[in-house]
Scaffold this motif. Structure first.
Motif, mmCIF file in Angstrom:
data_model
loop_
_atom_site.group_PDB
_atom_site.id
_atom_site.type_symbol
_atom_site.label_atom_id
_atom_site.label_comp_id
_atom_site.label_asym_id
_atom_site.label_seq_id
_atom_site.Cartn_x
_atom_site.Cartn_y
_atom_site.Cartn_z
ATOM 1 N N LEU A 45 0.838 -1.191 0.000
ATOM 2 C CA LEU A 45 0.000 0.000 0.000
ATOM 3 C C LEU A 45 0.877 1.246 0.000
ATOM 4 O O LEU A 45 1.829 1.348 0.785
ATOM 5 N N PHE A 164 -8.353 3.158 -2.728
ATOM 6 C CA PHE A 164 -9.130 2.940 -1.510
ATOM 7 C C PHE A 164 -9.067 4.193 -0.649
ATOM 8 O O PHE A 164 -8.228 5.075 -0.863
ATOM 9 N N GLU A 166 -9.306 3.977 3.104
ATOM 10 C CA GLU A 166 -8.588 3.693 4.355
ATOM 11 C C GLU A 166 -8.360 2.200 4.499
ATOM 12 O O GLU A 166 -9.019 1.388 3.835
ATOM 13 N N PHE A 167 -7.430 1.848 5.379
ATOM 14 C CA PHE A 167 -7.022 0.457 5.561
ATOM 15 C C PHE A 167 -6.845 0.164 7.045
ATOM 16 O O PHE A 167 -6.324 0.992 7.796
ATOM 17 N N PHE A 273 -8.803 -8.203 -0.066
ATOM 18 C CA PHE A 273 -9.823 -7.627 0.802
ATOM 19 C C PHE A 273 -10.351 -8.635 1.815
ATOM 20 O O PHE A 273 -11.086 -8.258 2.732
ATOM 21 N N PHE A 278 -10.695 -2.812 4.256
ATOM 22 C CA PHE A 278 -10.533 -1.613 3.439
ATOM 23 C C PHE A 278 -11.840 -0.837 3.425
ATOM 24 O O PHE A 278 -12.924 -1.426 3.386
ATOM 25 N N PRO A 281 -12.740 0.282 -1.291
ATOM 26 C CA PRO A 281 -11.743 -0.070 -2.306
ATOM 27 C C PRO A 281 -12.395 -0.200 -3.675
ATOM 28 O O PRO A 281 -13.578 -0.515 -3.799
ATOM 29 N N THR A 376 -15.668 -7.316 1.585
ATOM 30 C CA THR A 376 -15.918 -5.905 1.307
ATOM 31 C C THR A 376 -16.875 -5.710 0.141
ATOM 32 O O THR A 376 -16.704 -6.314 -0.930
#
Length: 575
Positions: A45, A164, A166-167, A273, A278, A281, A376
């Motif tokens: 990322l 995306f 946020e993670f 995912f 995520f 995304p 997700t």
């Protein structure tokens, strides 16, 4: 903006790619390896704060199956391979890195100038990344044969890229007892810190407490009631964010959901995912480098991947081409890759990040109602883009995520473009007139342009040919003041140290700076609302042309581009 032109061995491709991005200003802030059996998805990322002050993020997925390795070599690196070369001894350096990390310690045979070195003379680090000699070798070429460990990447003909918001790598905890109410105590401690906001539910004596009756310190992991509860057991449900195992590496993460074909967009998404959380995304954009499902045996781990283009903290524009073996010259595709800021001088997308890729048929992602990848939801409506058939924009002007966008540019009628026709210079100027690649949305209209890229007709020009762009720009509109925005961008690179800047045709000699790499004009004070900002400057640029040859890319599809196929000329340098 530095021009990138290099090559890397297939075994080293993920690491080299990450190094290119970081050198350009994109930080690799997290990585992990999603795992199901012997199927893996290495995910890296990246993020960058651009010259326009916008933070951008994207992820790269490299998938492979160790039960079905690409090459019939038992994942063994022999002494004759380029991946066997550790370096040249100089009598000072003791530690050297294995080119194909990670090796399986204990399987190595180390040579200096062809002479076998006794294992007692060196140490291999536990993860098989480096070798350290007890005494620095005096001279000679240092080589090693070795087997790769299960931690090592397996080269394949597939890569995925996604955007995306946020993670999180997190663990869900349900029903943890954090104390007993006594009518006095207001603060209770959760056993973990770094709680993810929005995941906390508090129960008093088995009854869900009103979320406005307490506050949570998410960093420390405490629950504080505004009024102390009288009696009963206090329990919480929550998710807490797990720290990396090493640096920014979260290690291997097991995936329990079905992943399917890991060389397709859906399989890549299911792996990536399914391992972590995520927020918003995109459906992964697929990249393929070769016509077949995978590289054939004419390639090897030390075969080369060539790449060229430019990159900065705003955006990355590259082409890849795996170095063709003797029978694969037409099968080794020219693969486009664009991610990052698009150039506009008016209303910009809500999240000004575009993504474009190139893939073979049958592997790209498609929209479906309530579609999930991993855990997700990736259903952003019927016009959800995949970056292969259309251009992805992170969030458009109206606020919608990942909607289909198209190319728009001035071109002649393709219907009369016969095979014998040629694309000649203008009869009036004896120059080629090349249009910018506008990105268009059916409702938003012309949104922005690909930054530092021109559309080039593929006739009368060869792959990787170079073009000069010379002109004088007079009062180019670079934006309109709104009392808030301070950064505006030129369309081309300024030949002078900085452009002439005008507010409503009145030149401004102070109060702004110019960044030649990103073409950003930044004002110390935001221009007042309604002020028309223009720039005058001269342009003497060199561009490099490439025609993408992957079947599924926006530059080769009639529904996406007004001329098919259309090539890219990417800015190389000022002349």
């Amino acid at each position: 903006m530095p021009w990138i032109e290099d090559r890397v061995m297939l075994q080293q491709f993920p690491n080299k790619l990450a190094n290119i991005f970081e050198t350009a200003g994109w930080t690799e802030f997290a990585k992990y390896r999603a795992k199901q059996g012997n199927k893996y998805g290495e995910v890296r990322l990246f993020e960058s704060t651009g010259s326009d002050k916008e933070k951008r993020k994207f992820g790269i997925i490299h998938t492979y199956d160790l039960d079905k390795p690409t090459f019939p070599d038992q994942r063994y690196i022999q002494e004759t391979s380029q991946l066997a070369v550790l370096g040249v001894a100089d009598g000072v350096k003791k530690t050297f890195t294995f080119p194909a990390e990670y090796i399986l310690p204990g399987t190595e045979k180390v040579y200096i100038n062809g002479e076998l070195v006794d294992p007692s003379e060196y140490e291999i680090d536990p993860k098989g990344r480096t070798i350290t000699f007890h005494t620095a070798p005096a001279s000679g070429v240092i080589k090693a044969s070795y087997y790769l460990s299960s931690k090592a990447y397996e080269p394949t003909n597939s890569m995925g890229v996604f955007l995306f918001d946020e993670f999180y790598y997190e663990e869900y905890v349900q029903g943890e007892v954090i104390g007993t109410a006594d009518g006095t105590t207001t603060t209770f401690l959760i056993s973990n810190s770094n709680i993810r906001p929005g995941t906390v539910k508090v129960y008093v004596n088995g009854v869900l407490a009103d979320e406005f009756s307490y506050r949570v310190d998410h960093q420390l992991g405490t629950v504080t009631f505004y009024t102390a509860p009288d009696s009963g057991e206090i329990k919480v449900d929550y998710c807490y964010i797990i720290p990396p195992v090493e640096g920014h590496d979260y290690g291997d993460i097991e995936v329990t959901n079905a992943v399917g074909d890991i060389y397709t967009s859906d399989g890549m998404g299911n792996l990536a995912f399914g391992a972590v959380t995520f927020i918003n995304p995109s459906i992964p954009t697929v990249f393929n480098f070769f016509e077949g499902e995978n590289f054939h045996y004419g390639f090897g781990r030390d075969s080369y991947m060539d790449f060229w283009g430019n990159a900065n903290k705003d955006r990355i524009a590259l082409f890849f081409r795996v170095n063709p073996s003797a029978d694969a010259a037409n099968k080794a595709w020219f693969v486009p890759f664009y991610v990052g800021r698009i150039h506009n001088n008016g209303e910009k997308p809500r999240r000004n990040t575009a993504l474009i890729g190139g893939a073979r048929t049958g592997v790209t992602g498609t929209w479906a109602k309530d579609k999930k990848l991993g855990n997700t939801l990736v259903d952003y409506g019927p016009q959800t883009s995949n970056g292969n058939n259309h251009i992805i924009i992170h969030q458009d002007i109206g606020g919608a995520y990942y909607q289909r966008h198209y190319f728009g540019f001035i071109t002649h009628d393709k219907a009369i473009d016969e095979d014998e026709a040629t694309f000649q210079p203008s009869a009036y100027t004896n120059k080629y007139h090349l249009p910018r690649l506008w990105i268009v949305h059916p409702y938003d209209g012309h949104v922005a342009m690909l930054d530092d890229i021109y559309a080039v007709h593929p006739k009368n020009i060869e792959q990787e040919a170079e073009l000069e762009n010379e002109k004088t720009v007079v009062h180019e509109l670079i934006g309109t003041g709104n009392g808030v925005q301070t950064v505006f961008h030129l369309e081309n690179h300024c030949q002078e140290s900085r452009p002439h800047i005008f507010f409503d045709c009145i030149e401004q000699t102070t109060g702004f700076t110019y960044d030649p790499e990103t073409k950003a004009v930044e004002f110390a004070i935001p221009p007042a609302p309604g002020v028309e900002i223009t720039a005058s400057y001269t342009v003497k640029e060199l561009y490099k042309y490439t025609l993408p040859t992957t079947p599924l890319t926006p530059m080769r599809l009639d529904e996406t581009t007004p001329f098919n196929p259309i090539g890219w000329a990417i800015f190389k340098e000022n002349l």
